[in-house]
Design an enzyme around this catalytic site. Structure first.
Site, PDB file in Angstrom:
ATOM      1  NE  ARG A  26     -11.113   2.042  -2.947  1.00  0.00           N
ATOM      2  CZ  ARG A  26     -12.295   2.374  -3.430  1.00  0.00           C
ATOM      3  NH1 ARG A  26     -12.902   1.632  -4.315  1.00  0.00           N
ATOM      4  NH2 ARG A  26     -12.896   3.451  -3.010  1.00  0.00           N
ATOM      5  CG  ASN A  79      -2.131  -1.015   0.886  1.00  0.00           C
ATOM      6  OD1 ASN A  79      -2.317  -1.447  -0.260  1.00  0.00           O
ATOM      7  ND2 ASN A  79      -2.856  -1.401   1.928  1.00  0.00           N
ATOM      8  N   PRO A 117     -16.545   4.959  -0.814  1.00  0.00           N
ATOM      9  CG  PRO A 117     -17.412   6.457   0.775  1.00  0.00           C
ATOM     10  CD  PRO A 117     -17.069   5.001   0.557  1.00  0.00           C
ATOM     11  CB  ILE A 118     -13.221   8.609  -3.891  1.00  0.00           C
ATOM     12  CG1 ILE A 118     -14.074   8.913  -5.129  1.00  0.00           C
ATOM     13  CG2 ILE A 118     -12.632   7.214  -3.985  1.00  0.00           C
ATOM     14  CD1 ILE A 118     -13.215   9.123  -6.392  1.00  0.00           C
ATOM     15  NE  ARG A 159      -5.841  -6.774  -6.253  1.00  0.00           N
ATOM     16  CZ  ARG A 159      -6.771  -6.226  -5.482  1.00  0.00           C
ATOM     17  NH1 ARG A 159      -7.947  -6.767  -5.391  1.00  0.00           N
ATOM     18  NH2 ARG A 159      -6.512  -5.125  -4.811  1.00  0.00           N
TER      19      ARG A 159
HETATM   20  N1  EPU Z   1     -14.032   6.707   3.451  1.00  0.00           N
HETATM   21  C1  EPU Z   1     -15.010   7.629   3.189  1.00  0.00           C
HETATM   22  N2  EPU Z   1     -14.794   8.551   2.192  1.00  0.00           N
HETATM   23  C2  EPU Z   1     -13.651   8.577   1.461  1.00  0.00           C
HETATM   24  C3  EPU Z   1     -12.645   7.628   1.740  1.00  0.00           C
HETATM   25  C4  EPU Z   1     -12.863   6.694   2.731  1.00  0.00           C
HETATM   26  O1  EPU Z   1     -16.062   7.635   3.811  1.00  0.00           O
HETATM   27  O2  EPU Z   1     -13.504   9.443   0.584  1.00  0.00           O
HETATM   28  C5  EPU Z   1     -14.241   5.707   4.533  1.00  0.00           C
HETATM   29  C6  EPU Z   1     -14.317   4.293   3.967  1.00  0.00           C
HETATM   30  O3  EPU Z   1     -15.610   3.959   3.542  1.00  0.00           O
HETATM   31  C7  EPU Z   1     -13.845   3.464   5.153  1.00  0.00           C
HETATM   32  C8  EPU Z   1     -12.833   4.377   5.830  1.00  0.00           C
HETATM   33  O4  EPU Z   1     -13.096   5.688   5.362  1.00  0.00           O
HETATM   34  O5  EPU Z   1     -14.905   3.206   6.016  1.00  0.00           O
HETATM   35  C9  EPU Z   1     -11.376   4.034   5.593  1.00  0.00           C
HETATM   36  O6  EPU Z   1     -11.090   4.049   4.215  1.00  0.00           O
HETATM   37  P1  EPU Z   1      -9.663   4.444   3.634  1.00  0.00           P
HETATM   38  O7  EPU Z   1      -9.838   5.572   2.691  1.00  0.00           O
HETATM   39  O8  EPU Z   1      -8.694   4.597   4.754  1.00  0.00           O
HETATM   40  O9  EPU Z   1      -9.286   3.149   2.806  1.00  0.00           O
HETATM   41  P2  EPU Z   1      -8.615   3.073   1.394  1.00  0.00           P
HETATM   42  O10 EPU Z   1      -7.621   4.174   1.226  1.00  0.00           O
HETATM   43  O11 EPU Z   1      -9.624   2.905   0.307  1.00  0.00           O
HETATM   44  C10 EPU Z   1      -6.605   1.637   2.192  1.00  0.00           C
HETATM   45  C11 EPU Z   1      -5.988   0.318   1.830  1.00  0.00           C
HETATM   46  C12 EPU Z   1      -6.879  -0.834   2.295  1.00  0.00           C
HETATM   47  C13 EPU Z   1      -7.136  -0.698   3.787  1.00  0.00           C
HETATM   48  C14 EPU Z   1      -7.653   0.694   4.157  1.00  0.00           C
HETATM   49  C15 EPU Z   1      -7.779   0.931   5.654  1.00  0.00           C
HETATM   50  C16 EPU Z   1      -4.810   0.899  -0.200  1.00  0.00           C
HETATM   51  C17 EPU Z   1      -4.684   0.765  -1.663  1.00  0.00           C
HETATM   52  N3  EPU Z   1      -5.826   0.269   0.388  1.00  0.00           N
HETATM   53  O12 EPU Z   1      -7.847   1.691   1.519  1.00  0.00           O
HETATM   54  O13 EPU Z   1      -6.106  -1.987   2.040  1.00  0.00           O
HETATM   55  O14 EPU Z   1      -8.095  -1.665   4.198  1.00  0.00           O
HETATM   56  O15 EPU Z   1      -6.771   1.708   3.625  1.00  0.00           O
HETATM   57  O16 EPU Z   1      -6.540   0.788   6.277  1.00  0.00           O
HETATM   58  O17 EPU Z   1      -3.969   1.522   0.454  1.00  0.00           O
HETATM   59  C18 EPU Z   1      -5.688  -4.247   1.549  1.00  0.00           C
HETATM   60  O18 EPU Z   1      -4.477  -3.970   1.449  1.00  0.00           O
HETATM   61  O19 EPU Z   1      -6.107  -5.441   1.595  1.00  0.00           O
HETATM   62  C19 EPU Z   1      -6.660  -3.165   1.625  1.00  0.00           C
HETATM   63  C20 EPU Z   1      -7.931  -3.339   1.384  1.00  0.00           C
END
Ligand code: EPU
Length: 418
Positions: A93, A23, A123-124, A396
């Protein structure tokens, strides 16, 4: 068709080394788009997600040179387009990092809505909130997120949730923006710090990564340099839990023990012997371990990306264990697969209650990346043969997993069926 076949019941002994953090890599590689010069990146994991993001950079016009299995050079001095390849971007992602990087470098970006593991809503909105606060217009048209800015300027951005992705994406957009960007309630995960360190090595000015408040002072230009990615906290944890579930004595090498605190302390609470050294951790299990409770949290809490692997270990513990998933809405899809192996688990809302007992090998699916890792751990502990039918998800995020586990005594083979 590829499958992973595991014969369980073998204890694990020896040493296993951890690769660079997935990540961090999938964010640092897009971050190289900000740099007009050659970025040499070391300790890059040789995994499918990295191959995919590198292909996306090549499509954008960057030159990518593979020096050896874990070292690459990226030269993004000249880019051909601001539009990411739709098919590739929609499959993972981390393609969302191309938005922040291209917006920062070119003032415009078009990237498909991201794909990746399915844990319910992903969501983003917080990424977009950050870009808008910096003066960008953001819209989604036919599955494509389109961001444009005449000029990006710094601003103060509060994240409602400490999102890893939003924190990193805003750092990327802010690195070359005019003025200072302040991210409040920022994510503190080790890979957030690693991306900030990469940006600084290449000439950016990012302060405070690893705390709640990150300040990015925009610079005019970033130059090339050399950077080495940190070891993967989740891969290290996966190997530690595999050793704990199968039993034996394994030294997990190339780790940063501080990143492993929440995992080590739960293992010790279960009765596993854990010994920390400067850059390695020994895990020993001989005999029974007992059930514990965990709740997934943002760093430094127990990582959600270790939750399925922990569930697999808990099935081998005496008594009841409880997992509460606090980060994702729906990260229990793998539980049906553990039940195929005979695990006694029930889900109640955001919690899973696990009663330890014997596991028996069976055909299972890897419903996502970490679910796949959990199937391997359970398969190593189960009696008889477990077959994981779709190892693609595992590839992956884990490089050459079967060969590395075989080196510590696991009986695991990749088989190809026509
Ligand atoms: N969230 C929002 N809005 C946003 C972004 C996130 O509401 O714009 C919420 C999500 O729905 C969730 C929480 O915030 O409930 C955390 O999401 P986060 O954005 O931290 O996750 P991510 O960036 O999409 C990364 C890792 C994931 C890991 C999460 C949490 C990457 C590519 N992915 O995802 O890794 O679970 O952080 O630590 O860095 C994995 O490696 O298996 C994996 C899924």
């Amino acid at each position: 068709m590829e499958k992973l076949e595991i014969i369980g019941g073998n204890r694990l002994y020896g040493e296993i080394s951890v690769c660079g953090a997935k990540n961090a890599a999938v964010a640092i590689i897009p971050a190289a788009l900000l740099v007009e010069g050659v970025c040499r990146i070391e300790n890059v994991p040789d995994i499918k997600d990295v191959q995919l993001i590198l292909q996306m950079l090549v499509h954008l016009g960057a030159k990518v040179n593979k020096i050896d299995v874990s070292t690459i050079e990226i030269d993004a001095s000249e880019l051909r387009t601001h539009v990411a390849a739709y098919d590739m971007a929609s499959r993972m992602r981390a393609s969302y990092y191309l938005l922040g990087a291209l917006l920062g470098r070119l003032g415009k970006a078009e990237v498909a809505l991201p794909g990746g593991c399915n844990f319910g809503q992903r969501p983003i909105n917080l990424h977009e909130k950050g870009f808008r606060a910096m003066g960008a217009k953001v819209a989604t048209v036919r599955g494509q997120v389109i961001a444009t800015a005449e000029e990006l300027h710094g601003n103060s951005i509060y994240l409602d949730t400490a999102s890893v992705g939003a924190t990193i994406n805003i750092m990327l957009a802010a690195a070359l923006a005019r003025g200072r960007t302040v991210i409040e309630n920022a994510a503190k995960e080790p890979h957030v710090v690693d991306v900030a360190n990469f940006l600084n090595t290449m000439g950016a000015n990012v302060r405070g990564a690893g705390t709640d408040v990150i300040r990015v002072n925009g610079v005019e230009k970033m130059y090339g340099g050399v950077y080495s990615i940190i070891p993967d906290q989740i891969e290290a944890g996966t190997f530690m839990l595999a050793a704990a579930a199968a039993g034996g004595n394994v030294l997990v090498k190339n780790v940063i023990p501080r990143h492993m605190d929440s995992i080590c302390s739960k293992l010790e609470e279960m009765g596993v012997k854990v010994t920390e050294y400067d850059d390695s951790i020994r895990v020993e299990r001989d005999g029974e371990i007992h059930g514990v409770r965990i709740k997934t949290r943002y760093y430094p809490g127990f990582p959600t990306d270790m939750q399925p692997q922990m569930a697999a270990l808990m099935t081998t513990a005496v008594g009841e264990s409880t997992i509460t998933e606090d980060v994702w809405d729906n990260r229990f899809q793998y539980i049906g697969e553990l039940q195929r192996l005979g695990a006694d688990i029930r889900v109640e809302g955001r919690s899973a209650i696990i009663n330890g007992g014997p596991l028996y090998g069976a055909p299972v699916r890897a419903t996502d990346l970490r679910a796949g890792a959990a199937m391997i751990i359970a398969g190593l502990a189960a009696e008889g043969k477990t077959v994981i039918n779709d190892p693609y998800y595992i590839d992956r995020g884990y490089s050459n997993i079967e060969e590395r586990l075989r080196s510590i005594g696991a009986r695991i083979e990749r088989v190809y069926e026509v």
